[in-house]
Scaffold this motif. Sequence first.
Motif, mmCIF file in Angstrom:
data_model
loop_
_atom_site.group_PDB
_atom_site.id
_atom_site.type_symbol
_atom_site.label_atom_id
_atom_site.label_comp_id
_atom_site.label_asym_id
_atom_site.label_seq_id
_atom_site.Cartn_x
_atom_site.Cartn_y
_atom_site.Cartn_z
ATOM 1 N N ALA A 373 1.065 -0.609 0.007
ATOM 2 C CA ALA A 373 0.384 -0.003 -0.152
ATOM 3 C C ALA A 373 1.203 0.898 -0.074
ATOM 4 C CB ALA A 373 -0.670 -0.360 1.095
ATOM 5 N N PRO A 374 0.460 2.478 -0.736
ATOM 6 C CA PRO A 374 1.370 3.591 -1.076
ATOM 7 C C PRO A 374 1.187 4.452 0.410
ATOM 8 C CG PRO A 374 -0.268 4.153 -2.399
ATOM 9 C CD PRO A 374 -0.847 2.066 -1.447
ATOM 10 N N PHE A 375 2.130 6.131 0.465
ATOM 11 C CA PHE A 375 1.895 7.072 1.284
ATOM 12 C C PHE A 375 0.573 7.204 0.614
ATOM 13 C CE2 PHE A 375 6.246 6.500 0.810
ATOM 14 C CZ PHE A 375 6.397 6.276 2.148
ATOM 15 N N LEU A 376 -0.158 7.892 2.121
ATOM 16 C CA LEU A 376 -1.499 8.554 2.429
ATOM 17 C C LEU A 376 -1.693 9.753 1.979
ATOM 18 C CD1 LEU A 376 -3.744 5.414 2.456
ATOM 19 C CD2 LEU A 376 -3.644 5.877 0.601
ATOM 20 N N ALA A 377 -2.229 10.838 1.595
ATOM 21 C CA ALA A 377 -2.430 12.104 2.238
ATOM 22 C C ALA A 377 -3.822 12.156 2.992
ATOM 23 C CB ALA A 377 -2.656 13.270 1.150
ATOM 24 N N HIS A 378 -3.782 12.440 4.415
ATOM 25 C CA HIS A 378 -4.960 13.332 4.917
ATOM 26 C C HIS A 378 -5.633 14.445 4.387
ATOM 27 C CE1 HIS A 378 -1.603 11.901 8.241
ATOM 28 N NE2 HIS A 378 -3.291 12.205 8.977
ATOM 29 N N ASN A 379 -6.008 14.921 3.629
ATOM 30 C CA ASN A 379 -6.827 15.740 2.686
ATOM 31 C C ASN A 379 -7.892 16.870 3.508
ATOM 32 O OD1 ASN A 379 -5.408 15.240 0.402
ATOM 33 N ND2 ASN A 379 -6.865 13.169 0.385
ATOM 34 N N THR A 380 -6.719 17.226 4.742
ATOM 35 C CA THR A 380 -8.238 17.669 5.546
ATOM 36 C C THR A 380 -9.596 18.654 4.941
ATOM 37 O OG1 THR A 380 -7.072 19.700 6.123
ATOM 38 C CG2 THR A 380 -6.506 17.318 7.408
ATOM 39 N N MET A 381 -10.297 18.968 4.775
ATOM 40 C CA MET A 381 -12.030 18.843 4.283
ATOM 41 C C MET A 381 -10.840 20.819 4.506
ATOM 42 S SD MET A 381 -15.795 19.409 4.800
ATOM 43 C CE MET A 381 -15.369 17.528 4.529
ATOM 44 N N GLU A 382 -10.940 21.222 6.374
ATOM 45 C CA GLU A 382 -10.485 21.926 6.381
ATOM 46 C C GLU A 382 -9.019 22.271 6.492
ATOM 47 O OE1 GLU A 382 -11.002 25.182 10.609
ATOM 48 O OE2 GLU A 382 -10.816 22.436 11.198
ATOM 49 N N PRO A 383 -8.601 23.752 5.488
ATOM 50 C CA PRO A 383 -6.935 23.541 5.702
ATOM 51 C C PRO A 383 -6.834 23.940 6.818
ATOM 52 C CG PRO A 383 -8.538 25.507 4.004
ATOM 53 C CD PRO A 383 -9.582 24.588 4.743
ATOM 54 N N MET A 384 -4.866 23.514 6.999
ATOM 55 C CA MET A 384 -4.521 23.630 7.956
ATOM 56 C C MET A 384 -4.603 25.288 8.783
ATOM 57 S SD MET A 384 -3.768 20.367 9.290
ATOM 58 C CE MET A 384 -3.242 20.616 10.357
ATOM 59 N N ASN A 385 -4.867 25.063 9.484
ATOM 60 C CA ASN A 385 -4.813 26.871 9.360
ATOM 61 C C ASN A 385 -4.011 27.134 11.255
ATOM 62 O OD1 ASN A 385 -7.905 28.156 11.066
ATOM 63 N ND2 ASN A 385 -7.699 26.262 9.756
ATOM 64 N N CYS A 386 -4.771 28.333 11.797
ATOM 65 C CA CYS A 386 -3.927 28.489 13.057
ATOM 66 C C CYS A 386 -4.049 30.765 13.975
ATOM 67 C CB CYS A 386 -3.338 28.009 14.068
ATOM 68 S SG CYS A 386 -3.066 28.492 15.725
ATOM 69 N N PHE A 387 -5.163 30.774 14.616
ATOM 70 C CA PHE A 387 -5.843 32.328 14.564
ATOM 71 C C PHE A 387 -3.752 32.314 16.075
ATOM 72 C CE2 PHE A 387 -6.632 35.279 18.078
ATOM 73 C CZ PHE A 387 -6.297 36.334 17.343
ATOM 74 N N ALA A 388 -3.127 33.443 16.207
ATOM 75 C CA ALA A 388 -2.428 33.982 16.600
ATOM 76 C C ALA A 388 -1.851 34.646 17.314
ATOM 77 C CB ALA A 388 -1.253 33.307 16.909
ATOM 78 N N ASP A 389 -2.289 35.083 18.933
ATOM 79 C CA ASP A 389 -2.040 36.488 19.471
ATOM 80 C C ASP A 389 -1.253 36.340 20.910
ATOM 81 O OD1 ASP A 389 -2.185 39.271 19.483
ATOM 82 O OD2 ASP A 389 -4.441 39.547 20.627
ATOM 83 N N VAL A 390 0.576 36.955 20.300
ATOM 84 C CA VAL A 390 1.663 36.785 21.442
ATOM 85 C C VAL A 390 2.002 38.554 21.706
ATOM 86 C CG1 VAL A 390 3.265 36.490 21.860
ATOM 87 C CG2 VAL A 390 2.263 34.777 19.863
ATOM 88 N N GLN A 391 1.323 39.070 22.304
ATOM 89 C CA GLN A 391 1.285 39.991 22.966
ATOM 90 C C GLN A 391 2.655 39.976 24.594
ATOM 91 O OE1 GLN A 391 -1.748 42.545 23.826
ATOM 92 N NE2 GLN A 391 -2.319 41.371 22.437
ATOM 93 N N GLY A 392 4.011 40.430 23.951
ATOM 94 C CA GLY A 392 4.722 40.332 25.539
ATOM 95 C C GLY A 392 5.534 38.681 25.960
ATOM 96 N N ASN A 393 4.839 38.109 27.196
ATOM 97 C CA ASN A 393 5.483 37.178 27.768
ATOM 98 C C ASN A 393 3.810 36.345 27.357
ATOM 99 O OD1 ASN A 393 4.185 38.665 29.534
ATOM 100 N ND2 ASN A 393 5.260 36.722 31.373
ATOM 101 N N LYS A 394 2.779 36.441 27.358
ATOM 102 C CA LYS A 394 1.533 35.953 27.180
ATOM 103 C C LYS A 394 1.486 35.812 26.002
ATOM 104 C CE LYS A 394 0.100 37.490 31.466
ATOM 105 N NZ LYS A 394 -1.368 37.994 32.256
ATOM 106 N N ALA A 395 -0.176 34.926 25.216
ATOM 107 C CA ALA A 395 0.042 33.437 23.923
ATOM 108 C C ALA A 395 -1.336 33.676 24.089
ATOM 109 C CB ALA A 395 0.956 33.052 23.335
ATOM 110 N N VAL A 396 -1.770 34.167 22.946
ATOM 111 C CA VAL A 396 -3.063 33.555 23.387
ATOM 112 C C VAL A 396 -3.130 32.776 21.714
ATOM 113 C CG1 VAL A 396 -5.863 32.998 22.842
ATOM 114 C CG2 VAL A 396 -4.849 34.514 24.214
ATOM 115 N N ILE A 397 -3.698 31.441 21.624
ATOM 116 C CA ILE A 397 -3.939 30.685 20.386
ATOM 117 C C ILE A 397 -4.855 29.514 20.471
ATOM 118 C CG2 ILE A 397 -2.413 28.762 18.692
ATOM 119 C CD1 ILE A 397 -0.247 30.693 19.891
#
Length: 756
Positions: A373-397
């Motif tokens: 059997a060959p390699f298979l791709a996951h093909n996520t319906m929703e593209p890989m993505n992320c929101f990030a807000d890093v301010q100083g020594n704090k981060a909201v992901i």
Amino acid sequence: MTLLKKKIDRRSFLKVSSLAGGGMMLSFSWLAGCKPTPEEVLTMPKEWFEINSYIKIGENGLVTLFNPNPEFGSNVKTSLPMILADELGVDWKNVLVEQADFYPERFDRQFTGGSQGVRSGWIPLRTAGATARHLLVAAAAQTWNVPASEITTKAGTIEHKSSGKKAGYGEMASLAGTLEAPDPETVKLKEIANFNIIGNSKKNVDGTKIVTGKPMFALDHKVEGMKYASIVHPPAFGMKMKSFDKSSVTSMPGIQDVFEVKVFKDDYVRNFFDTTTFPEIIAIVGNSTWEVMQAKKNLKVEWEKAPESTFKMSGWSGDVSDVKIPSGLENSSEHSEKMAEYISKPGNILRKDGDPEAAFKNAARVIERTYTAPFLAHNTMEPMNCFADVQGNKAVIYGPTQAPEMIRGTIASSLGIPKENIQINLARMGGGFGRRAYSHHMTEAALISQQIQAPVKMVYTREDDMAAGVYRPAYSATYRAALDENNNLTALHVKAGGIPESPIHANRFPAGAVDNYIAEGWQIESNITIGAFRAPGSNFIAGAEQSFLDELAEEMGKDPIDFRLELLKRAETNPVGKNNDYDPKRYAGVLELVRDKSNWSSAQDGISRGVSAYFCHNSYVAEVIGVSIKDNQPVVENVYAAVDCGIVVNPDAAANMGEGAIVDGIGNAFYGEMAFENGVPTKTNFDKYRMIRHQEAPKKIEVHFVQNNEAPTGLGEPLFPPVFAALGNSLYKATGKRLYDQPFYPKLTEMENLRM
């Protein structure tokens, strides 16, 4: 009532009693609370308490339950609260369900994977619900001055029948919150026969939001001043960036900056889910997704071959080892040659029963077959993505992840801030089944935000996702069987491996059912990144094993179901070895059920059928697939599945999940394939990577569950592995030709005329 004798430490079971008013909140460390949004607060009663909690009961009897596990289609956001609500004793119509964000201080396991959500939560959830009910009864007993043993509860109501006193949960919630919680070891749970929510189908709590397009995904998230980012990675496995010319795109509309991102610190010890193909990438930041993706196409980059490298990784046990990444540009044709070479030489012996060498030497006949059997791709319906807000020594992901606990330490190391200062908020995941356990996209987004000092949404293109890993490995397995002069099976040998890991589960069936048995494994190093795919390892080895058993049954002149049942009977009554990790009686049970439900003994006009059965993720599944040939094309007419996964919490949802796994398996078996030429994936979008289409789905699917009182086991993955062999075996009966190499469809098109 059932007296629970499960060890749960008091420190893991905390009652928060800082209550003032008419609400009650319980905090259970494995299943603790979440901070409601302002919109959610508006829908809540006036007298409950807006502090992080798992169970909240308002003065009007309304209950909010928080689902701790990330949700990506397995329906844990409905099934887990159902378990709690049943033990709590509330009417489901009075329950609100919300997604908890990541709170490791309160939760022991916020992870979606391994089909373990319901199984792991079964006792803790029931205990939390039963404890809440105990406290409400105790509050009523104190208020009414009656024995608690005389009080009953039903659908959110507390009643003392002899005195005629009755109250809703909300009326007793405030006092209940001040009482001493019982020792969790002695909490009494409901008898299974008294369940009234568990085992009765409930609609997906997010169903209406999904079909009406409510903002539930990280892609929907926007904040003031947010920027957009895209990434550029090397065009081939085995290459890395040498240099780039940012001036080639910075003059384009909306582009703010272009810079290199190094995902890991040099001295960082990666964890199991820190898999990322290209830890050094280029980030393009701008005012819109469209603008940064246009710049991505025009950025001038010089690439070079990457040298061999190593990095340190901490395994599940905590042991740190060196992981080697070989150099070179790999080709699928070379992969095939290497696997053939490894098949021909000894592997690592993983299990050996009896004297298989002597049995093969003395065999009247030896049957040998190899499956790939060959390699298979996951093909996520929703593209890989992320929101990030890093301010100083704090981060909201905020983004889709299956394993927030595993990525928080990585983000902390890469940003150089304490992990306690990182808040990961869990978005609903748009598919992925393993892909989103590898959350390097979150680290990338966080580093981009830190660099530009602004909130950012990073989005992969389809090509980014498909061309940069993480893939299901390529596999090969060779099976050999020794038959004596009476056509009896005397020995079985399996040797299987892959690029870059082996799929062997050495102690699973048919180990334990054959006197002379040997299992060998091997693996080939690669710089192509792999990771968990639905039912890791099992998704291949089940197809190879069950295809071989079918072929063996034919050689022995036996019905394929009868042959499997004979082996399982041997494993039940006189097992070989001591480490067999399956229950042969339950295994046989699904085969018997699918034989009955599919009416196996009666032929279906124009339909050829194949069978397969497999045990993984603590569950047993057998499937029969019926195929016809129409206009010289294979048509999947029907599928019958029998499942033993213990108690089924939400039957309709469970059947839906089974149907999805079956369709997913058929699509991958027919079409799934990722190949490489000089390290470059040959398919980077759906114009070339073939997926199953609506009209190709089975015309009929029936999923049947074994009825028993066993604790729930896995369900999201176990229905997937048996598909491959059941389909392959049915295609053999329809065409007269055995298929040994996936995907099947290209092999079928090579046949000039299919039978029937």
